[in-house]
Design a protein around this motif. Sequence first.
Motif, short mmCIF file in Angstrom:
data_model
loop_
_atom_site.label_atom_id
_atom_site.label_comp_id
_atom_site.label_asym_id
_atom_site.label_seq_id
_atom_site.Cartn_x
_atom_site.Cartn_y
_atom_site.Cartn_z
N ALA A 149 0.86 -1.12 -0.12
CA ALA A 149 0.06 0.05 -0.06
C ALA A 149 0.83 1.15 0.18
O ALA A 149 0.59 2.21 -0.68
CB ALA A 149 -1.00 0.09 1.01
N GLY A 150 1.89 1.12 0.90
CA GLY A 150 2.83 2.41 0.82
C GLY A 150 3.56 2.56 -0.42
O GLY A 150 3.69 3.85 -0.77
N ARG A 151 3.95 1.28 -1.12
CA ARG A 151 4.74 1.46 -2.38
C ARG A 151 3.78 2.10 -3.59
O ARG A 151 4.43 2.93 -4.25
CB ARG A 151 4.87 0.15 -2.74
N LEU A 152 2.76 1.91 -3.43
CA LEU A 152 1.68 2.19 -4.47
C LEU A 152 1.55 3.91 -4.37
O LEU A 152 1.61 4.50 -5.37
CB LEU A 152 0.34 1.85 -4.14
N ILE A 153 1.28 4.36 -3.11
CA ILE A 153 1.42 5.72 -2.98
C ILE A 153 2.74 6.53 -3.32
O ILE A 153 2.79 7.34 -4.10
CB ILE A 153 1.04 6.23 -1.62
N ASP A 154 3.86 5.85 -3.25
CA ASP A 154 5.22 6.19 -3.34
C ASP A 154 5.44 6.36 -5.05
O ASP A 154 5.78 7.27 -5.48
CB ASP A 154 6.36 5.60 -2.79
N ARG A 155 4.88 5.40 -5.87
CA ARG A 155 4.77 5.32 -7.11
C ARG A 155 4.24 6.44 -7.72
O ARG A 155 4.71 7.35 -8.69
CB ARG A 155 4.36 4.08 -7.69
N VAL A 156 2.93 6.86 -7.33
CA VAL A 156 2.03 8.23 -7.63
C VAL A 156 2.96 9.33 -7.38
O VAL A 156 2.95 10.28 -8.25
CB VAL A 156 0.85 8.02 -7.31
N ARG A 157 3.50 9.29 -6.06
CA ARG A 157 3.99 10.52 -5.82
C ARG A 157 5.50 10.81 -6.60
O ARG A 157 5.74 11.94 -6.81
CB ARG A 157 4.35 10.49 -4.43
N GLU A 158 5.88 9.75 -6.95
CA GLU A 158 7.12 9.97 -7.87
C GLU A 158 6.71 10.40 -9.34
O GLU A 158 7.72 11.32 -9.96
CB GLU A 158 7.88 8.74 -7.99
N VAL A 159 5.69 9.81 -9.87
CA VAL A 159 5.32 10.01 -11.31
C VAL A 159 4.59 11.40 -11.42
O VAL A 159 4.67 12.03 -12.67
CB VAL A 159 4.57 9.11 -12.03
N LEU A 160 3.71 11.76 -10.49
CA LEU A 160 2.81 12.84 -10.56
C LEU A 160 3.44 14.21 -11.03
O LEU A 160 2.89 14.92 -11.94
CB LEU A 160 2.00 13.11 -9.53
N PRO A 161 4.65 14.53 -10.48
CA PRO A 161 5.29 15.88 -10.91
C PRO A 161 5.39 16.16 -12.32
O PRO A 161 5.49 17.26 -13.05
CB PRO A 161 6.38 16.10 -9.99
N ARG A 162 5.80 14.72 -12.94
CA ARG A 162 5.92 14.89 -14.54
C ARG A 162 4.80 14.78 -15.35
O ARG A 162 5.07 14.69 -16.73
CB ARG A 162 6.88 13.65 -14.94
N CYS A 163 3.58 14.67 -14.69
CA CYS A 163 2.38 14.50 -15.83
C CYS A 163 1.41 15.58 -15.32
O CYS A 163 0.19 15.37 -15.21
CB CYS A 163 1.71 13.06 -15.39
#
Length: 262
Positions: free
Chosen positions: A149-163
Amino acid sequence: MSGIPGFRSAAVLSAVLLLAGCGAGIGDVVDGAAAAKPTPSGSAAPTPTPSDDGGPARRYLTSDQLDEALVGEDAFPAGWQTLPATDTATMPGKGPIVIDKPECAKASELLNLGNAGIPPMGTAAIVAMSPRDRALSGVTVAAFGAADAGRLIDRVREVLPRCATFSSTQDGKKFTQETTSVPPVRLGDEAYAMAVVTRPPAGSATSGWAHTAAVVRVGDVLIEATYVNLDGPSPEMPDEDLLRRQVDRVKAALAGRPLPPG
């Protein structure tokens, strides 16, 4: 939705939800918690695994337990009515979505927990429509394996600034998405929130729509409340009381306590 009368008719509802899924690119409005119940990954109790710190085994919630802990229609504002689950895979005319920034598809994981890049161990969801048929609101609860669950949120936090801005094309129609992170409510072990504004092609019958999601992590469970404004591209956050009720019910279920009203 502006320019679309009789929104409750099955044909029009399907068309609107298909458009939402096409335009979202970062989250299918139907399959994400806003309008459909994700397919449970099985109700059999998973095998617990020891906690990372060597303490007692985690308590996991099965799909049946998630269903029981899910809030009911009374948790939504007066006049809102729940909708049946919808399987967009059976809807005709839904071609492949082509995103101009493929990495931005990963952001859909936060808006589509039932079909996330990290498969959940179990899911449950509820969706309701406003009295004026111009908004959808829903809650999804999804149980994940240890630390996923924590990894899933981390993934989104990582990619969102580029999108912050990207486009998606389906059946020759090009939609533009604008995504932003927004301050989350302070609940659970971790929280995150985002807004997605979808702008359709020029000449479309609608001015666009906005989809917001607030996600709270409680242990290995992600709780997502969503709000879809079908009346225009103005984001509105999900009801905080709705989210708080769901968080309290999941906490009780994880602790083996009686569930609070919901």
